[in-house]
Design an enzyme around this catalytic site. Structure first.
Site, short mmCIF file in Angstrom:
data_model
loop_
_atom_site.label_atom_id
_atom_site.label_comp_id
_atom_site.label_asym_id
_atom_site.label_seq_id
_atom_site.Cartn_x
_atom_site.Cartn_y
_atom_site.Cartn_z
N GLU A 1 0.81 -1.22 0.00
CA GLU A 1 0.00 0.00 0.00
C GLU A 1 0.85 1.28 0.00
OE1 GLU A 1 -4.12 -1.43 2.11
OE2 GLU A 1 -2.47 -0.88 3.46
N VAL A 2 1.77 1.36 -0.93
CA VAL A 2 2.67 2.51 -1.00
C VAL A 2 2.10 3.55 -1.96
CG1 VAL A 2 5.01 3.29 -1.52
CG2 VAL A 2 4.64 1.03 -0.48
#
Length: 531
Positions: free
Chosen positions: A325-326
């Site tokens: 989830e960057v």
């Protein structure tokens, strides 16, 4: 060889036969054959129809050089669990009694390592045949599993204040299906007291789970002391919601003595806003605070310091580096990072890859192999170190792709094995198969196991146990028991899992009723076994 008697505990005795018909009355009072209430179900089980009773001096006998006291302590704990806080009768009987448990451990190596042999063989004699039950294992950690199984054969009879073994004789041959059988706890979203973490570890040992994935830090808080960078834990919620370095070492030691590894995680480069509370230069800017600044050499020095400190206490083969989830928009919108990207000829996606691979190199330099969440594989799988284990969580199909590429995989698909999904019933946890659509034997071996995940947004010390259990136990049987011995329909194991849930309650674990959707209270008065 000299047999060392290392512990003795007062229990009691009574008659040695059932009701004379070869049948018995179970704990619910129904006449009929007793069910085999062992969880998880062993690889091989045979049993009889007689009762045994433990001697007032039931003891552990072993030639094993138990220098660390792991076996002795586990035996002592087992007997205390059997007594369930009751005081056993001191009345003696003239009938033959089971005098003790003789344990043979074939390997002198007491170090807990990944892939440690966890197999065991347990023999409980028929009444009058032998004085001792026998437990044989390659390692002390296999013996610990054997003790857990033996404990589930025993019942404290409140009417007579005795501990009895039903359905003797028993022959149980057992080993785990997967080498990695995990449970994640999250201490960033809510702090978990040390005492609660130990209670979770205790319950894991009852269910034969063997990896505590400790998601220590995240966006919300950084509760762990890092000696190399002592300001990091400025990101804790409060000064009383922190873990000292010695606290972490104590958790690792406590788990290890129960045969449980601790997998430590730092999730980088995203999920790391709390790092900047102590070191603001780790943020891209004050107004845009994560992911960690990819352009700053200090970022990687801090990661190196953390992993250097980790290597002193977290001795498991693997470390988890996150990578999920960057959102890289901060990098593009922050002038000095945008300039750095341009200088190095990278776009945001390439910088994400660069960051993950740099973190991997640092971990490798400290002797770790790496676990990364699946986004790293989905985005640049061919670039990952071949020592990477890809942690599936987003859904189905990824594990097949991972093992086809030759990398190892841990399965935690969120639709079935996320404990914070309160609408996912235990039946779904039980039926979730890590090897779905993976048929080649060599590829199946690359799925090292699976893990249920207790994310911490809605759990703290007040409700974590009832949210984990009994659903985690349903997954534990999937990960331990041979595939051909697993139930094809979860309704076939409802009674046995209900029995295990009641056992957890008796041992002080706040496991929820099976009928509860995720977690909940009993719906009405009644026996534990019917809820």
């Amino acid at each position: 060889m000299r047999t060392a008697v290392v512990a003795a505990f007062l229990v009691t005795a009574t008659v040695l036969v059932g009701n004379g018909s070869g049948r018995a009355v179970n704990e619910h009072g129904r006449d009929g054959e007793l069910d085999i209430n062992i969880w998880p179900m062993p690889e091989s089980v045979s049993r009889g129809h007689r009762k045994l009773y433990l001697s007032p001096n039931f003891h552990l006998a072993s030639e094993y050089a138990d220098g660390s006291g792991v076996l002795k302590d586990a035996f002592s704990k087992m007997v205390n669990l059997l007594l369930m806080g009751h005081e056993a009768s001191s009345n003696l009987s003239s009938f033959h009694l089971l005098q003790g448990l003789h344990v043979v451990i074939l390997s002198p190596d007491h170090q807990l390592q990944y892939g440690t042999d966890e197999s065991y063989k347990l023999l409980v004699p028929a009444p009058g045949k032998q004085d001792y039950a026998h437990l044989e294992a390659q390692t002390v950690y296999g013996a610990l599993h054997g003790l857990q199984t033996f404990s589930q054969l025993c019942y404290f009879n409140s009417a007579t204040s005795v501990i009895e073994v039903r359905m003797a004789p028993w022959t149980i041959i057992d080993q785990p299906r997967f080498s990695y059988r995990g449970l994640l706890i999250d201490t960033s979203r809510h702090y978990q007291p040390l005492s609660m973490i130990k209670k979770v570890i205790d319950a894991m040992s009852y269910a034969k789970l063997n990896v505590l994935h400790w998601h220590i830090v995240d966006t919300q808080s950084f509760p762990l002391e890092i000696p190399s960078y002592p300001k990091l834990w400025n990101g804790a919620f409060s000064v009383s919601e922190r873990y000292t370095f010695s606290d972490a070492a104590e958790i690792v030691s406590y788990a290890e003595r129960l045969g449980i590894h601790v997998l430590a995680e730092i999730d980088v480069p995203g999920h790391a806003l709390s790092w900047g509370k102590g070191y603001p230069s780790l943020w891209p800017s004050k107004g845009c605070q994560q992911p960690l600044d990819v352009s700053n050499d200090f970022t990687f020095k801090v990661i190196d310091g953390i992993l250097s400190d980790f290597s002193k206490i977290f001795k498991f083969k693997f470390v988890h580096l996150g990578g999920d989830e960057v959102d890289t928009s901060c990098w593009a919108s922050t002038p000095h990072i945008a300039k750095w990207l341009k200088k190095h000829g990278m776009n945001e996606s390439e910088a994400y890859q660069y960051f993950v691979l740099q973190a991997q190199k640092i971990a490798l330099s400290h002797g770790y192999e790496i676990v990364n969440w699946e986004e790293t594989f989905n985005n640049f799988g061919s670039k990952l170190s071949r020592k990477t284990v890809v942690h599936n969580w987003l859904g189905g199909g990824v594990a097949q792709q991972v093992v086809a590429s030759g990398l190892r995989c841990i399965v935690s698909n969120q639709d079935k094995w996320y404990l914070d999904h309160l609408d996912t019933p235990w039946q779904d946890f039980y039926m979730n198969e890590p090897l779905t659509n993976i048929t080649a034997i060599e590829q199946q071996k690359l799925v090292i196991g699976g893990q249920v995940c207790m994310w911490g947004e809605t759990v703290d010390g007040s409700d974590i146990e009832q949210t984990i259990w009994p659903r985690a136990a349903a997954a534990a049987e999937r990960l331990w028991t041979p595939y051909d011995k697993l139930a094809k329909n979860p309704s076939q194991v409802t009674g046995r899992l209900a029995h295990f849930r009641c056992l957890l309650n008796q041992r002080g674990v706040a496991a929820a009723p099976l009928a509860a959707p995720g977690r909940g209270a009993p719906l009405e008065p009644g026996s534990c076994y019917s809820q």
